[in-house]
Design a protein around this motif. Sequence first.
Motif, short mmCIF file in Angstrom:
data_model
loop_
_atom_site.label_atom_id
_atom_site.label_comp_id
_atom_site.label_asym_id
_atom_site.label_seq_id
_atom_site.Cartn_x
_atom_site.Cartn_y
_atom_site.Cartn_z
N TYR A 93 -32.56 -2.52 12.47
CA TYR A 93 -31.24 -1.87 12.49
C TYR A 93 -30.14 -2.87 12.12
N PHE A 94 -30.18 -4.01 12.79
CA PHE A 94 -29.12 -5.01 12.63
C PHE A 94 -29.05 -5.54 11.20
N LEU A 95 -30.19 -5.93 10.66
CA LEU A 95 -30.21 -6.51 9.31
C LEU A 95 -29.83 -5.47 8.25
N ASP A 96 -30.17 -4.21 8.49
CA ASP A 96 -29.76 -3.15 7.58
C ASP A 96 -28.23 -3.02 7.58
N ALA A 97 -27.63 -3.06 8.77
CA ALA A 97 -26.17 -2.93 8.88
C ALA A 97 -25.45 -4.12 8.23
N VAL A 98 -26.00 -5.32 8.42
CA VAL A 98 -25.40 -6.51 7.80
C VAL A 98 -25.45 -6.40 6.27
N GLN B 137 -23.59 -17.03 9.14
CA GLN B 137 -24.39 -17.97 8.36
C GLN B 137 -25.48 -18.48 9.29
N TYR B 138 -26.64 -18.74 8.75
CA TYR B 138 -27.75 -19.11 9.63
C TYR B 138 -28.71 -20.05 8.92
N ASP B 139 -29.49 -20.71 9.76
CA ASP B 139 -30.52 -21.63 9.30
C ASP B 139 -31.82 -20.85 9.21
N LYS B 140 -32.28 -20.62 7.99
CA LYS B 140 -33.47 -19.78 7.79
C LYS B 140 -34.70 -20.37 8.50
N ASN B 141 -34.81 -21.67 8.53
CA ASN B 141 -35.96 -22.30 9.19
C ASN B 141 -35.98 -22.01 10.69
N LYS B 142 -34.79 -22.02 11.27
CA LYS B 142 -34.67 -21.74 12.71
C LYS B 142 -35.13 -20.31 13.01
N ILE B 143 -34.73 -19.39 12.15
CA ILE B 143 -35.12 -17.98 12.34
C ILE B 143 -36.61 -17.80 12.08
N ASN B 144 -37.11 -18.45 11.05
CA ASN B 144 -38.55 -18.39 10.77
C ASN B 144 -39.37 -18.84 11.98
N ASP B 145 -38.90 -19.92 12.62
CA ASP B 145 -39.61 -20.43 13.80
C ASP B 145 -39.64 -19.38 14.91
N LYS B 146 -38.48 -18.71 15.12
CA LYS B 146 -38.41 -17.68 16.16
C LYS B 146 -39.28 -16.48 15.79
N PHE B 147 -39.27 -16.10 14.52
CA PHE B 147 -40.11 -14.98 14.07
C PHE B 147 -41.60 -15.30 14.24
N MET B 148 -41.97 -16.53 13.95
CA MET B 148 -43.37 -16.94 14.12
C MET B 148 -43.77 -16.88 15.60
N GLU B 149 -42.84 -17.31 16.45
CA GLU B 149 -43.09 -17.29 17.90
C GLU B 149 -43.34 -15.86 18.39
N LEU B 150 -42.65 -14.90 17.78
CA LEU B 150 -42.78 -13.49 18.17
C LEU B 150 -43.83 -12.75 17.34
N ASP B 151 -44.50 -13.47 16.45
CA ASP B 151 -45.50 -12.87 15.55
C ASP B 151 -44.87 -11.83 14.61
N PHE B 152 -43.62 -12.08 14.21
CA PHE B 152 -42.94 -11.21 13.24
C PHE B 152 -43.10 -11.77 11.83
N THR B 153 -44.31 -12.11 11.46
CA THR B 153 -44.53 -12.79 10.17
C THR B 153 -44.03 -11.97 8.99
N HIS B 154 -44.13 -10.64 9.08
CA HIS B 154 -43.74 -9.77 7.97
C HIS B 154 -42.22 -9.57 7.90
N MET B 155 -41.47 -10.08 8.90
CA MET B 155 -40.01 -9.91 8.88
C MET B 155 -39.31 -11.02 8.11
N VAL B 156 -40.01 -12.10 7.85
CA VAL B 156 -39.38 -13.26 7.18
C VAL B 156 -38.74 -12.83 5.86
N LYS B 157 -39.37 -11.89 5.17
CA LYS B 157 -38.86 -11.46 3.85
C LYS B 157 -37.51 -10.73 3.97
N LEU B 158 -37.14 -10.27 5.17
CA LEU B 158 -35.89 -9.53 5.34
C LEU B 158 -34.67 -10.44 5.41
N ILE B 159 -34.88 -11.73 5.56
CA ILE B 159 -33.73 -12.64 5.59
C ILE B 159 -33.69 -13.46 4.32
N GLY B 160 -32.51 -13.56 3.73
CA GLY B 160 -32.39 -14.24 2.46
C GLY B 160 -32.24 -15.73 2.60
#
Length: 289
Positions: A47-52, A266-289
């Motif tokens: 929801y959030f990323l769609d709105a952004v 603005q965000y650090d993609k690596n930081k988000i990737n790390d959090k996504f990996m921790e949550l097993d959201f591997t398929h969400m990485v493509k949603l952030i540019g």
Amino acid sequence: MSVRNKILLVDGMALLFRGFYATAFRGNFMKTKQGVPTNGIYQFLRYFLDAVEKFAPTHVVCCWDMGSKTFRTDLFAGYKANRGEPPEELIPQFDLVKEVVAAFDMPNVGVENFEADDCIGTLAQLYKIENDVLILTGDQDILQLVDDGIDVAIMKKGQGNYDVFTNDNFHEKRGISPKQIIDLKGLMGDTSDNYPGVKGIGKKTALKLIKEYDSIDNLLQNMEQLPKGVRNKIETNMDMLQLSRELAEIKCDVPINCSLETAVWQYDKNKINDKFMELDFTHMVKLIG
């Protein structure tokens, strides 16, 4: 002329609960390898990323409730008392979702004794002076905040669908002004928040009275003009009328400050990737540019 920032204020609880129930009905709670449920967080992010992507804010702030006890429950013990405990699969997601928000370097804002709505109202009033504010929520109560410089995007069924309310289109959509929502709820109450308003006055009558008399104060000054039945209902429930109006009004003077410098989108993609990996959201990485 300076360019105005576009600030997105996110009703975090509204998105998290909506996301949880949108996915939980299938019994699909999604879990990390450690067994922690993540379905609400996953859908929150969708929801959030769609709105952004759609609204392209320059700044983002996420606001949260800080527990079920607030000044409203002090005023009226029955406030939201009709709501059960959150599902056990949702409880661990409350703290986890804030960690995800923090990973985007977005402020998490909440104040003890107040609701997320009050934080949103306060920040919206503060920011609208020099910026354009958009509030993202599924909660119709927040429509009372619509003003010059403050728009509200109500999430509709299905991802990516929004009903955007502005000062220019509000009357056409609702037939009253944003601030009149407070008096409307004072008369008719709110079943979802469990306060009664004036017993025996429903939405249709309340809307008619507000359109005719503009406000509760003006209505009370012209009681002799009302039909006897309506007048009796109001006189019998005068205390609850005033209390319901107080419960309905979003506070815009909460002791809170959130510097815009901390909310730049603005965000650090690596930081988000790390959090996504921790949550097993591997398929969400493509949603952030």
